[in-house]
Design a protein around this motif. Structure first.
Motif: not given
Length: 87
Positions: A78, A81-86
């Protein structure tokens, strides 16, 4: 799953053809070049409806549920997907 795109005028002229095609893949009907609706099989629609999510409030959880949530950790994959979190 690939989605066929067809204009609303073409869809109206050949609705039976696109109904048959929707049994195998979704058919996006466009209006003025933009997707407006999607025709899909009733089987696929029911599959998606079964996946509807139910909203729960904290009072719906038992103490054991809350403890399990607090102890849980995300899977290493997972991290992608860290780049998708502000921040």
């Amino acid at each position: 799953m690939d989605m066929l795109k067809v204009s609303a005028a073409e869809f109206q002229r050949n609705i039976g053809r696109y109904q048959d095609m929707a049994l195998r893949q979704p058919v996006a009907v466009t209006r003025n070049g933009r997707e407006s609706t999607v025709l899909l099989s009733s089987e696929e629609y029911m599959r998606l409806k079964r996946r509807d999510r139910q909203v729960m409030v904290p009072a719906d959880f038992t103490d054991a549920d809350l403890a399990a949530l607090e102890a849980s950790r995300p899977a290493p994959e997972s991290d992608a997907f860290n780049a998708e979190m502000p921040l």
